[in-house]
Design a protein around this motif. Structure first.
Motif, PDB file in Angstrom:
ATOM      1  N   ASN A   1       0.842  -1.094   0.065  1.00 44.67           N
ATOM      2  CA  ASN A   1       0.033   0.031  -0.049  1.00 44.67           C
ATOM      3  C   ASN A   1       0.979   1.098   0.007  1.00 44.67           C
ATOM      4  OD1 ASN A   1      -1.350   2.128   1.644  1.00 44.67           O
ATOM      5  ND2 ASN A   1      -3.267   1.031   1.051  1.00 44.67           N
ATOM      6  N   ILE A   2       1.009   1.940  -1.064  1.00 46.62           N
ATOM      7  CA  ILE A   2       1.776   3.384  -1.000  1.00 46.62           C
ATOM      8  C   ILE A   2       1.876   3.904   0.018  1.00 46.62           C
ATOM      9  CG2 ILE A   2       1.941   5.582  -2.369  1.00 46.62           C
ATOM     10  CD1 ILE A   2       1.169   3.865  -4.991  1.00 46.62           C
ATOM     11  N   LYS A   3       0.424   4.382   0.445  1.00 48.24           N
ATOM     12  CA  LYS A   3       0.250   5.228   1.661  1.00 48.24           C
ATOM     13  C   LYS A   3       1.007   4.652   2.732  1.00 48.24           C
ATOM     14  CE  LYS A   3      -2.273   8.634   3.936  1.00 48.24           C
ATOM     15  NZ  LYS A   3      -2.104  10.068   3.400  1.00 48.24           N
ATOM     16  N   GLU A   4       0.612   3.348   3.318  1.00 50.15           N
ATOM     17  CA  GLU A   4       1.341   2.874   4.511  1.00 50.15           C
ATOM     18  C   GLU A   4       2.722   2.791   4.260  1.00 50.15           C
ATOM     19  OE1 GLU A   4      -0.727  -0.824   4.808  1.00 50.15           O
ATOM     20  OE2 GLU A   4      -2.654   0.138   5.374  1.00 50.15           O
ATOM     21  N   THR A   5       3.300   2.495   3.008  1.00 44.63           N
ATOM     22  CA  THR A   5       4.778   2.306   2.900  1.00 44.63           C
ATOM     23  C   THR A   5       5.441   3.637   3.242  1.00 44.63           C
ATOM     24  OG1 THR A   5       4.253   0.793   1.109  1.00 44.63           O
ATOM     25  CG2 THR A   5       6.519   1.925   1.346  1.00 44.63           C
ATOM     26  N   ALA A   6       4.673   4.926   2.827  1.00 44.06           N
ATOM     27  CA  ALA A   6       5.591   6.070   2.901  1.00 44.06           C
ATOM     28  C   ALA A   6       5.126   6.772   4.373  1.00 44.06           C
ATOM     29  CB  ALA A   6       4.636   7.104   1.756  1.00 44.06           C
ATOM     30  N   GLU A   7       4.001   6.731   4.859  1.00 42.99           N
ATOM     31  CA  GLU A   7       3.879   7.431   5.884  1.00 42.99           C
ATOM     32  C   GLU A   7       4.634   7.141   7.491  1.00 42.99           C
ATOM     33  OE1 GLU A   7      -0.496   6.977   6.856  1.00 42.99           O
ATOM     34  OE2 GLU A   7      -0.348   5.016   7.147  1.00 42.99           O
ATOM     35  N   ILE A   8       5.090   5.819   7.317  1.00 45.28           N
ATOM     36  CA  ILE A   8       5.772   5.697   8.402  1.00 45.28           C
ATOM     37  C   ILE A   8       7.073   6.454   8.726  1.00 45.28           C
ATOM     38  CG2 ILE A   8       4.622   3.266   8.692  1.00 45.28           C
ATOM     39  CD1 ILE A   8       7.548   2.394   8.137  1.00 45.28           C
ATOM     40  N   HIS A   9       7.587   7.113   7.724  1.00 46.10           N
ATOM     41  CA  HIS A   9       8.656   7.861   7.528  1.00 46.10           C
ATOM     42  C   HIS A   9       8.482   9.432   7.598  1.00 46.10           C
ATOM     43  CE1 HIS A   9      10.573   4.153   6.339  1.00 46.10           C
ATOM     44  NE2 HIS A   9       9.899   4.034   5.454  1.00 46.10           N
ATOM     45  N   CYS A  10       7.304   9.562   7.919  1.00 47.09           N
ATOM     46  CA  CYS A  10       7.009  10.988   8.355  1.00 47.09           C
ATOM     47  C   CYS A  10       7.725  11.562   9.348  1.00 47.09           C
ATOM     48  CB  CYS A  10       5.528  11.442   8.591  1.00 47.09           C
ATOM     49  SG  CYS A  10       4.385  11.311   7.106  1.00 47.09           S
ATOM     50  N   ASN A  11       8.247  12.804   9.129  1.00 39.10           N
ATOM     51  CA  ASN A  11       8.791  13.719  10.376  1.00 39.10           C
ATOM     52  C   ASN A  11      10.106  13.032  10.753  1.00 39.10           C
ATOM     53  OD1 ASN A  11       9.023  15.974  11.733  1.00 39.10           O
ATOM     54  ND2 ASN A  11       7.979  15.074  13.680  1.00 39.10           N
ATOM     55  N   GLN A  12      10.876  12.538   9.806  1.00 40.86           N
ATOM     56  CA  GLN A  12      12.165  11.920  10.244  1.00 40.86           C
ATOM     57  C   GLN A  12      13.486  12.830   9.593  1.00 40.86           C
ATOM     58  OE1 GLN A  12      12.644   8.794  12.102  1.00 40.86           O
ATOM     59  NE2 GLN A  12      10.409   9.480  12.224  1.00 40.86           N
ATOM     60  N   LYS A  13      14.368  12.895  10.369  1.00 43.79           N
ATOM     61  CA  LYS A  13      15.842  13.713   9.889  1.00 43.79           C
ATOM     62  C   LYS A  13      16.158  13.108   8.716  1.00 43.79           C
ATOM     63  CE  LYS A  13      19.702  16.027  11.737  1.00 43.79           C
ATOM     64  NZ  LYS A  13      20.508  16.308  13.067  1.00 43.79           N
ATOM     65  N   TRP A  14      16.336  11.780   8.570  1.00 47.74           N
ATOM     66  CA  TRP A  14      17.089  11.420   7.210  1.00 47.74           C
ATOM     67  C   TRP A  14      16.203  10.351   6.955  1.00 47.74           C
ATOM     68  CZ3 TRP A  14      21.279  13.273   5.077  1.00 47.74           C
ATOM     69  CH2 TRP A  14      21.843  14.131   6.009  1.00 47.74           C
ATOM     70  N   ILE A  15      16.073  10.037   5.436  1.00 44.92           N
ATOM     71  CA  ILE A  15      15.510   9.143   4.570  1.00 44.92           C
ATOM     72  C   ILE A  15      16.458   8.417   3.864  1.00 44.92           C
ATOM     73  CG2 ILE A  15      13.735   8.362   2.895  1.00 44.92           C
ATOM     74  CD1 ILE A  15      12.108   9.380   5.306  1.00 44.92           C
ATOM     75  N   LEU A  16      16.636   7.109   4.009  1.00 46.29           N
ATOM     76  CA  LEU A  16      17.407   6.358   3.144  1.00 46.29           C
ATOM     77  C   LEU A  16      16.624   5.488   1.795  1.00 46.29           C
ATOM     78  CD1 LEU A  16      20.134   5.049   2.096  1.00 46.29           C
ATOM     79  CD2 LEU A  16      19.810   3.370   4.209  1.00 46.29           C
ATOM     80  N   LYS A  17      16.914   5.716   0.806  1.00 44.27           N
ATOM     81  CA  LYS A  17      16.279   5.045  -0.480  1.00 44.27           C
ATOM     82  C   LYS A  17      17.279   4.119  -0.899  1.00 44.27           C
ATOM     83  CE  LYS A  17      13.208   8.680  -1.970  1.00 44.27           C
ATOM     84  NZ  LYS A  17      12.539   9.358  -3.066  1.00 44.27           N
ATOM     85  N   LEU A  18      16.774   2.762  -0.879  1.00 47.46           N
ATOM     86  CA  LEU A  18      17.467   1.629  -1.641  1.00 47.46           C
ATOM     87  C   LEU A  18      16.796   1.021  -2.944  1.00 47.46           C
ATOM     88  CD1 LEU A  18      18.908   0.052   1.703  1.00 47.46           C
ATOM     89  CD2 LEU A  18      20.156   1.608   0.246  1.00 47.46           C
ATOM     90  N   ASP A  19      17.393   0.539  -3.895  1.00 50.93           N
ATOM     91  CA  ASP A  19      16.630   0.013  -4.971  1.00 50.93           C
ATOM     92  C   ASP A  19      17.329  -1.185  -5.209  1.00 50.93           C
ATOM     93  OD1 ASP A  19      14.888   0.496  -7.424  1.00 50.93           O
ATOM     94  OD2 ASP A  19      16.717  -0.374  -8.190  1.00 50.93           O
ATOM     95  N   ILE A  20      16.570  -2.218  -5.462  1.00 48.68           N
ATOM     96  CA  ILE A  20      17.025  -3.850  -5.538  1.00 48.68           C
ATOM     97  C   ILE A  20      17.262  -3.818  -7.056  1.00 48.68           C
ATOM     98  CG2 ILE A  20      16.828  -6.195  -5.472  1.00 48.68           C
ATOM     99  CD1 ILE A  20      14.642  -5.433  -3.325  1.00 48.68           C
ATOM    100  N   ARG A  21      18.594  -4.303  -7.337  1.00 46.71           N
ATOM    101  CA  ARG A  21      18.974  -4.139  -8.803  1.00 46.71           C
ATOM    102  C   ARG A  21      18.255  -5.396  -9.575  1.00 46.71           C
ATOM    103  NH1 ARG A  21      23.056  -6.304 -11.993  1.00 46.71           N
ATOM    104  NH2 ARG A  21      23.731  -5.092 -13.490  1.00 46.71           N
ATOM    105  N   LYS A  22      17.599  -5.233 -10.936  1.00 44.47           N
ATOM    106  CA  LYS A  22      17.105  -6.192 -11.586  1.00 44.47           C
ATOM    107  C   LYS A  22      16.321  -7.230 -10.656  1.00 44.47           C
ATOM    108  CE  LYS A  22      20.128  -5.756 -15.511  1.00 44.47           C
ATOM    109  NZ  LYS A  22      21.318  -6.547 -16.434  1.00 44.47           N
TER     110      LYS A  22
END
Length: 297
Positions: free
Chosen positions: A49-70
């Motif tokens: 769920n897009i909303k649930e995936t994103a909302e737990i990271h609200c109001n955080q000093k740092w966000i780390l994004k990782l992408d699984i290759r292929k």
């Protein structure tokens, strides 16, 4: 364009999209894969769920994004076979039509998950779930005051301590490599809260809730206005619009569904906007607009 046949009237058209190889199933093959997917979904469903995936990271000093290759290509033959074996044993199929071997042939190509098959997304996620990577990362984050969520091949971590996030990144790399996956390091991002922190199209800087960005809101208004204008021109003046060929009713309703599920406040605003513009153009009898009015009533 190369064609790879797997049965009568069932084949993949193979083409390149940048660095990616796309396997587009023929109409008959796609129909069979959709039937199989419907059977599988009686037992297994994607839980993203897009909303649930994103909302737990609200109001955080740092966000780390990782992408699984292929992501699809990285699921091994053994992992795919394990998932399909489990599906065959737990899902009720008309087994006079679908043997375990037939399922494997219909859902894979050269022992890999084809990127164009509608079944690949669910099978890839079932295989990834078996690795327990999500559970291990969540446990690590809990011990280090971090938060974690995943949407298919996109992994998100957040917290107020960048050093802890660095440790989490190393731990994630270790877990992924042990399971046969790797990161696309070009897409790794650390984003501080003095910049726009965006996850799956939603801005999470707000301490209370994630919202669609102002830029995307403006784009949505322009898109919806141009769609209604195109309908008006065709209805009233008989002028064909190039825009309508690019953005049709299906895409419009898809975007509305996304807005409704992610940003309730903006959904209320965009419904009023659409009603106002429909009245302004005076387009009431068009079949698409009738359906649209029911959606936004």
């Amino acid at each position: 364009m190369q064609k790879i046949y797997i049965g009568f009237n069932m084949f993949y058209e193979v083409y390149k999209n940048g660095k990616r190889t796309i396997y587009a199933p023929s109409k008959d093959l796609k129909n069979v894969q959709r039937q199989i997917l419907n059977f599988i979904k009686t037992k297994y469903k994607l839980k993203f769920n897009i909303k649930e995936t994103a909302e737990i990271h609200c109001n955080q000093k740092w966000i780390l994004k990782l992408d699984i290759r292929k992501f699809y290509e990285s699921v091994s033959k053994e992992q795919i076979k394990s998932v399909i074996d489990n599906i065959y044993e737990t899902v009720t199929f008309p087994k006079e039509y679908y043997s375990k071997k037939a399922l494997y042939q219909l859902l894979t190509i050269e022992d890999k998950l084809p990127t164009g098959a509608v079944t690949s997304c669910l099978i890839a996620n079932l295989a990834f779930s078996k690795t327990k990577i999500d559970e291990n990362l969540k446990a690590f984050c809990l011990q280090n005051n971090l938060k974690y969520s995943r949407y298919m091949d996109d992994m998100f971590l957040s917290g107020n301590n960048k050093a802890n996030l660095k440790k989490a990144e190393k731990f994630a790399i270790k877990l992924l490599q042990e399971a046969g996956f790797n990161l696309n390091y070009e897409k790794t991002q650390y984003i501080s809260n003095n910049k726009r922190q965006e996850i799956l199209g939603l801005v999470v800087n707000n301490p209370m809730d994630c919202v669609i960005s102002n830029e995307k809101k403006h784009n949505y208004r322009s898109m919806f206005f141009n769609y209604l204008k195109a309908v008006y021109l065709e209805e009233r003046l008989g002028i064909n619009s190039l825009f309508k060929k690019k953005i049709g009713f299906k895409e419009i309703t898809g975007h509305l569904a996304y807005i409704k599920s992610t940003d309730k406040k903006f959904y209320t605003i965009i419904k009023k906007f659409l009603k106002l513009k429909i009245n302004k153009f005076g387009i009431y009898n068009n079949d698409e607009i009738k359906k649209l009015r029911k959606i936004i009533k």
